[in-house]
Design a protein around this motif. Structure first.
Motif, mmCIF file in Angstrom:
data_model
loop_
_atom_site.group_PDB
_atom_site.id
_atom_site.type_symbol
_atom_site.label_atom_id
_atom_site.label_comp_id
_atom_site.label_asym_id
_atom_site.label_seq_id
_atom_site.Cartn_x
_atom_site.Cartn_y
_atom_site.Cartn_z
ATOM 1 N N LEU A 20 -8.485 5.300 -3.752
ATOM 2 C CA LEU A 20 -7.719 5.073 -2.527
ATOM 3 C C LEU A 20 -8.185 3.814 -1.780
ATOM 4 C CD1 LEU A 20 -5.392 6.747 -1.558
ATOM 5 C CD2 LEU A 20 -6.933 7.953 -0.029
ATOM 6 N N PRO A 21 -9.504 3.680 -1.506
ATOM 7 C CA PRO A 21 -9.944 2.443 -0.837
ATOM 8 C C PRO A 21 -9.657 1.213 -1.687
ATOM 9 C CG PRO A 21 -11.825 3.820 -1.444
ATOM 10 C CD PRO A 21 -10.598 4.630 -1.675
ATOM 11 N N SER A 49 -3.145 6.087 5.055
ATOM 12 C CA SER A 49 -4.450 5.968 4.407
ATOM 13 C C SER A 49 -5.461 6.881 5.090
ATOM 14 C CB SER A 49 -4.936 4.519 4.409
ATOM 15 O OG SER A 49 -4.989 4.048 5.728
ATOM 16 N N PHE A 51 0.835 -1.202 0.000
ATOM 17 C CA PHE A 51 0.000 0.000 0.000
ATOM 18 C C PHE A 51 0.869 1.251 0.000
ATOM 19 C CE2 PHE A 51 -2.199 3.422 2.226
ATOM 20 C CZ PHE A 51 -3.316 3.538 1.426
ATOM 21 N N VAL A 55 0.544 3.872 -3.177
ATOM 22 C CA VAL A 55 -0.456 4.914 -2.987
ATOM 23 C C VAL A 55 -0.145 6.191 -3.782
ATOM 24 C CG1 VAL A 55 0.540 5.863 -0.868
ATOM 25 C CG2 VAL A 55 -1.892 6.029 -1.260
ATOM 26 N N ALA A 111 1.238 2.622 7.231
ATOM 27 C CA ALA A 111 0.238 2.438 6.183
ATOM 28 C C ALA A 111 -1.117 2.943 6.656
ATOM 29 C CB ALA A 111 0.145 0.965 5.794
ATOM 30 N N THR A 130 -7.255 10.160 3.352
ATOM 31 C CA THR A 130 -8.710 10.221 3.294
ATOM 32 C C THR A 130 -9.206 11.504 3.950
ATOM 33 O OG1 THR A 130 -8.644 7.845 3.582
ATOM 34 C CG2 THR A 130 -10.801 8.883 3.698
ATOM 35 N N THR A 160 -7.093 0.748 -3.681
ATOM 36 C CA THR A 160 -5.687 0.393 -3.519
ATOM 37 C C THR A 160 -5.472 -0.335 -2.203
ATOM 38 O OG1 THR A 160 -5.136 2.384 -4.731
ATOM 39 C CG2 THR A 160 -3.358 1.341 -3.523
ATOM 40 N N ALA A 161 -6.123 0.169 -1.140
ATOM 41 C CA ALA A 161 -5.956 -0.468 0.167
ATOM 42 C C ALA A 161 -6.474 -1.900 0.125
ATOM 43 C CB ALA A 161 -6.688 0.334 1.236
#
Lengths: 298, 314
Positions: A245-246, A160, A19, A23, A156, A164, A248-249
């Motif tokens: 973004l979510p 994230s 991640f 990112v 990480a 966000t 990728t996580a």
């Protein structure tokens, strides 16, 4: 049972690394529609800056626990600066071109920067395991893990949540979201789209450099180490849905855990399991897990 | 069938080099032969580019061809050049036929990245297969032609001759495809897929067909590369070698069927010179060339040829 726990911990740790590495790539693509192959060079650049600074820091006996901030800070600043230069003097004039052509330009930049790194640091490997050893270890059952794992997983999560928060709650983030949705309207409303682009690009590159900086204590820094990272990051980002973004996580977690299962039970599959997951996801979701529908142009 | 002038020059050049090949230094012959092999792969990429697609995984078929040749040699003791060449093209083409069902649905960046994923899967398989030498690969030797085993120096000329034949066949075939209705469709699909489909053409089947053709060409190119260098390893399918093919395609341009071979020759020359002068910075030279070509000659080196032609007509 304990075996399963080990697999999961390994998987989450790898997911955290994936991640952090990926990112920056998804951020840049989400905002600018630029798939940045030079991401690999920024990653290696972060590694080299961190390893050099760590050597300096520990040979001068500065307070060891502050070394983390110094390492990550230095790689962040270095990545940001070079990313800014790259955007300001090269990429800025290319946005009208096709996505694939811009990708090729960043590929050329990657080829150049990778050799620049060789010119600066030579081809010998570097090590900086002091920060890694500094943190000690923790035990689960009869297995010993380095605390550095926790630091990576923590970074990480912080990264994230921070991103966000920035996108959803701050003024900067809200303006950025509007730029993502419609460049023209945004600039008609008075947003300086060009500045958002250069900030995003520099920031994305800085994230790649930080990923390198965080990984440095656990690896030997050798030329060409970015080459493997970039394809893995591609896989994560595309599986999650470019620019999400979510996504990728989630993709990082899936791939991390699946890979860890393979490493423990069928090690022959280790190297290509990540790309198999990517191919499998794309078969059923052609644009990745979290992707928006796109209008067809006639 | 009308032949382009450039095509005749190209064939003339290849045959000319063949005639003087016994007197050429070995390394020049090596570079030209390898350029022929790379050119075959890039010819396939050129077809993709006419469709508006860029594949970052064409090395998959290149490597599949090379390993077919290597494995037939190693395991089944098949050593005849022509048999190996045809078998490699067939295996790569069959692989492309299978993957084509999936890939023909994808466009733009997703097409490139999915093909990249497939080539990396093959890389992962080859690296883990210890019978085939893992990351070290293995050597290909003991080649014969129609029952005859040439000496080392003769072999190089024989291989070059075979490459010339393969390249000429490929040039004529692709030229024929491009002049056919199906070939004209490529540009139409690139410009506007939906309109092309409203006219009754199928974008999917066209892309699938082109994918197979490019696969066969790359497989044959890989087989030649394996025979010429005498060694194969998994790096042939790593993403950086796909990147090199894309670079050659951009360098040459998509204006003519000869352009990929011109691009491959120049790439071979740049690589040899840059590597000879400073082995640590040859990538940088390649990168700078790529940027210069994209910024100044977006249509590739071939656009220079076309400019000269226009001038001479005026």
């Amino acid at each position: 049972m304990s075996n399963l726990l080990i697999v999961l911990i390994d998987g989450i740790n790898y997911a955290a690394w994936l991640f952090i590495s990926a990112v920056g790539l998804t951020l840049i693509y989400g905002v600018m529609r630029v798939l940045n192959v030079a991401h690999a060079s920024f990653y290696s650049f972060g590694c080299y800056v961190a390893v050099t600074l760590a050597g300096y820091w520990f040979s001068h006996n500065y307070p060891p626990h502050l070394s983390f901030f110094a390492l990550f800070g230095a790689s962040f600043i270095a990545g940001f600066a070079i990313g800014w230069i790259l955007e300001r003097f090269l990429l800025r004039y290319q946005y009208a071109k096709d996505e694939v052509v811009i990708l090729l330009i960043t590929y050329a930049v990657f080829l150049i920067l990778d050799d620049v790194l060789k010119l600066i640091w030579g081809v010998d490997p570097y090590y900086a395991s002091d920060p890694y050893e500094l943190l000690g270890t923790f035990n689960i059952g009869d297995m010993t893990y380095p605390n550095y794992y926790l630091l990576m997983i923590g970074s990480a999560i912080v990264l994230s949540l921070g991103l966000t928060y920035m996108l959803k709650k701050t003024r900067f983030g809200k303006l950025l979201v509007s730029v993502i949705h419609d460049r023209e309207i945004s600039s008609a409303m008075g947003i300086n789209v060009g500045r958002f682009f250069s900030l995003t690009f520099s920031f994305g590159c800085a994230l790649a450099a930080i990923a390198g900086g965080i990984t440095t204590p656990t690896i030997s820094v050798v030329p060409g180490l970015g080459v493997d990272v970039i394809v893995l990051s591609f896989a994560v980002v595309v599986t999650g849905g470019l620019g999400s973004l979510p996504g990728t996580a989630l993709a990082a977690i899936i791939m991390g855990v699946v890979r860890s299962f393979c490493v423990h039970y069928v090690p022959q599959l280790e190297l290509f399991v990540i790309f198999s997951v990517m191919a499998l996801v794309l078969v059923f979701r052609p644009r990745g897990l979290f992707s928006l529908a796109e209008a067809r142009k006639i | 069938m009308k032949l382009d002038k450039s095509l005749i020059y190209m064939i003339g050049f290849l045959v000319g080099v063949l005639l003087v090949s016994p007197w050429l230094p070995q390394w020049i012959l090596f570079i030209i032969t390898l350029a022929g092999a790379n050119g075959l792969v890039v010819l396939g990429l050129m077809l993709f580019m006419r469709l508006g697609l860029v594949s970052f995984g064409q090395a998959l078929f290149f490597c599949a061809g090379a390993y077919t040749t290597g494995m037939l040699c190693l395991l089944l003791k098949v050593t005849d050049l022509f048999v190996l060449l045809i078998a490699s093209g067939f295996v790569a083409g069959f692989l492309a036929y299978l993957l084509g069902f999936l890939l023909a649905k994808y466009r733009a960046i997703f097409f490139g990245l999915l093909s990249l994923a497939f080539s990396m899967i093959l890389y992962g398989v080859l690296v883990k297969s210890e019978k085939l030498g893992s990351t070290d690969g293995f050597t290909v030797s003991g080649l014969t032609i129609l029952g005859w085993t040439p000496e080392t120096t003769q072999m190089k000329i024989v291989l070059y001759g075979m490459t010339v034949i393969a390249v000429i066949v490929a040039l004529l075939f692709v030229n024929m495809i491009l002049k056919s209705p199906r070939g004209l469709l490529l540009t139409a699909i690139r410009d506007n897929e939906i309109r092309a489909e409203y006219m009754g053409a199928s974008a999917k089947s066209t892309i699938h067909l082109i994918y197979i053709i490019a696969g066969v060409l790359s497989g044959v190119g890989g087989a030649i590369a394996a025979m010429v260098s005498g060694h194969i390893d998994p790096n042939m399918t790593f993403w950086t070698s796909s990147g090199e093919f894309v670079f050659i395609a951009i360098l040459g341009g998509i204006g003519s069927v000869s352009a990929p071979f011109v691009g491959a020759l120049i790439f071979g020359a740049i690589q040899t010179i840059a590597y000879g002068y400073s082995p640590n910075t040859w990538q940088m030279t390649i990168g700078i060339c790529l940027i210069v070509v994209i910024l100044l000659l977006p249509e590739g080196l071939w656009s220079l040829v076309e400019k000269m032609r226009k001038k001479s007509r005026v």
